[in-house]
Scaffold this active site. Sequence first.
Site, PDB file in Angstrom:
ATOM      1  N   ASP A  52       0.863  -1.184   0.000  1.00 21.90           N
ATOM      2  CA  ASP A  52       0.000   0.000   0.000  1.00 21.90           C
ATOM      3  C   ASP A  52       0.901   1.236   0.000  1.00 21.90           C
ATOM      4  OD1 ASP A  52       0.968   0.119   2.584  1.00 21.90           O
ATOM      5  OD2 ASP A  52      -0.939  -0.356   3.534  1.00 21.90           O
ATOM      6  N   GLY A  54       1.134   3.632   2.181  1.00 22.78           N
ATOM      7  CA  GLY A  54       1.482   4.169   3.487  1.00 22.78           C
ATOM      8  C   GLY A  54       0.466   5.195   3.949  1.00 22.78           C
ATOM      9  N   GLY A 188     -10.995   4.188   0.224  1.00 24.24           N
ATOM     10  CA  GLY A 188     -11.865   4.986   1.077  1.00 24.24           C
ATOM     11  C   GLY A 188     -13.229   4.371   1.322  1.00 24.24           C
ATOM     12  N   ASP A 238      -8.560  -6.666  -0.554  1.00 28.89           N
ATOM     13  CA  ASP A 238      -7.657  -6.990   0.546  1.00 28.89           C
ATOM     14  C   ASP A 238      -8.377  -6.659   1.837  1.00 28.89           C
ATOM     15  OD1 ASP A 238      -7.100  -3.957   0.190  1.00 28.89           O
ATOM     16  OD2 ASP A 238      -6.219  -4.460   2.121  1.00 28.89           O
ATOM     17  N   CYS A 276     -15.365 -27.970   5.800  1.00 28.06           N
ATOM     18  CA  CYS A 276     -14.046 -27.475   5.382  1.00 28.06           C
ATOM     19  C   CYS A 276     -13.021 -28.607   5.406  1.00 28.06           C
ATOM     20  CB  CYS A 276     -13.612 -26.349   6.323  1.00 28.06           C
ATOM     21  SG  CYS A 276     -11.987 -25.656   5.945  1.00 28.06           S
ATOM     22  N   CYS A 278      -9.670 -28.026   5.283  1.00 30.19           N
ATOM     23  CA  CYS A 278      -8.352 -27.458   5.583  1.00 30.19           C
ATOM     24  C   CYS A 278      -7.637 -28.323   6.629  1.00 30.19           C
ATOM     25  CB  CYS A 278      -8.455 -26.002   6.033  1.00 30.19           C
ATOM     26  SG  CYS A 278      -8.765 -25.762   7.795  1.00 30.19           S
ATOM     27  N   CYS A 281      -9.251 -28.144  10.153  1.00 31.45           N
ATOM     28  CA  CYS A 281     -10.542 -28.830  10.303  1.00 31.45           C
ATOM     29  C   CYS A 281     -10.393 -30.344  10.209  1.00 31.45           C
ATOM     30  CB  CYS A 281     -11.536 -28.313   9.274  1.00 31.45           C
ATOM     31  SG  CYS A 281     -12.038 -26.601   9.614  1.00 31.45           S
ATOM     32  N   HIS A 307      -7.389 -21.656   9.228  1.00 31.49           N
ATOM     33  CA  HIS A 307      -8.757 -21.996   8.802  1.00 31.49           C
ATOM     34  C   HIS A 307      -9.430 -20.822   8.087  1.00 31.49           C
ATOM     35  CE1 HIS A 307     -12.888 -23.072   8.444  1.00 31.49           C
ATOM     36  NE2 HIS A 307     -13.170 -21.919   9.039  1.00 31.49           N
TER      37      HIS A 307
HETATM   38 ZN   LIG Z   1     -11.000 -25.290   8.010  1.00 32.39          ZN
END
Ligand SMILES: [Zn+2]
Length: 330
Positions: A52, A54, A188, A238, A276, A278, A281, A307
């Site tokens: 970014d 700053g 903004g 982001d 999930c 992942c 999980c 996660h």
């Molecule tokens: Zn997960």
Amino acid sequence: MKAVPQDILESLGAEIILGNTYHLYLRPGHELIRGLGGLHKFISWPRAMLTDSGGFQVFSLAALRKVSDEGVRFRSHLDGSSHFFTPEHSMDVQIALGADIAMAFDECTEYPAERGRAEESLRLTMAWARRSLDHFKAHRDEVVWREELGGQTQNLFGIVQGGMYTDLRKACAERLVEMEFDGYAIGGLSVGEPRALTLEMIAEVLPLLPKDKPRYVMGVGYPDEIEQYARMGVDMMDCVLPTRAARHGLLFTSEGRLNIKARRYAEDQGPPDPECSCAVCRRYSRAYLRHLMQAGEALSATLNTIHNLAYYLGVMARVRQDLEAERTAS
Ligand SMILES: [Zn+2]
């Protein structure tokens, strides 16, 4: 990235991460990072990065800000030392850091803002966009990895401001497009305004930004928001939400938001999110994640963050798949 090592980010499929110019400038310093080969080498991240300008952190974190046409004088939130950021200086710092994408130095209009204030902020942002671009073009060859990458240089994105006034936003977008940035951001937003207003600003500005360049909405959002904006044509977003919320025990799941600190999970042997797949999980229970959080264990932040990142990246993977399917069907 707080709490999660780079190899795990890679295995989650993260393609780009964001570095905060304000923080890196103050500590450890952009010249130190340049000397170590740039931000990619310093943190060992071979994939894409964005920094970014700053500006946002100067406006949200630093003390005693004084804004003039020239730039912003402020005191560090770390030690009170005095600093001066101009568009040119922001470019110099971002070129030293060497992310793939740098952002023009802008002034983020607070919410709510009177029209006169939004106009003044817009005037500064436009002047600073021009100065950012001119300085960036004159110095982009100085990025430390240019030779190594066969003459490639960084990309600079312009940022649309204008408060919550659609005519100011549109005027800003048109002027920035004339300047020909490598990509365009809408900044903004998500500064405390109602969500309908965020949506309205994006819907008004997006059609004015070229489709063949990245279109980036800064600082959003919840999982359903990022899905909605992506389907409108936003390419990049982001947000600190998935990581910051994770450190506070808030997990995003297919069943909605889950506060892992809640007492009712103390003996819950189920995974954080049954849908999930992942690594967290598949391996850990809600009871254990709750315990780690209650005990203030460092592992808590790591597991919760993994996660949430998996969940967010999963949302985007699904949206991409849907859009691709719609494209091939039509
Ligand atoms: Zn997960």
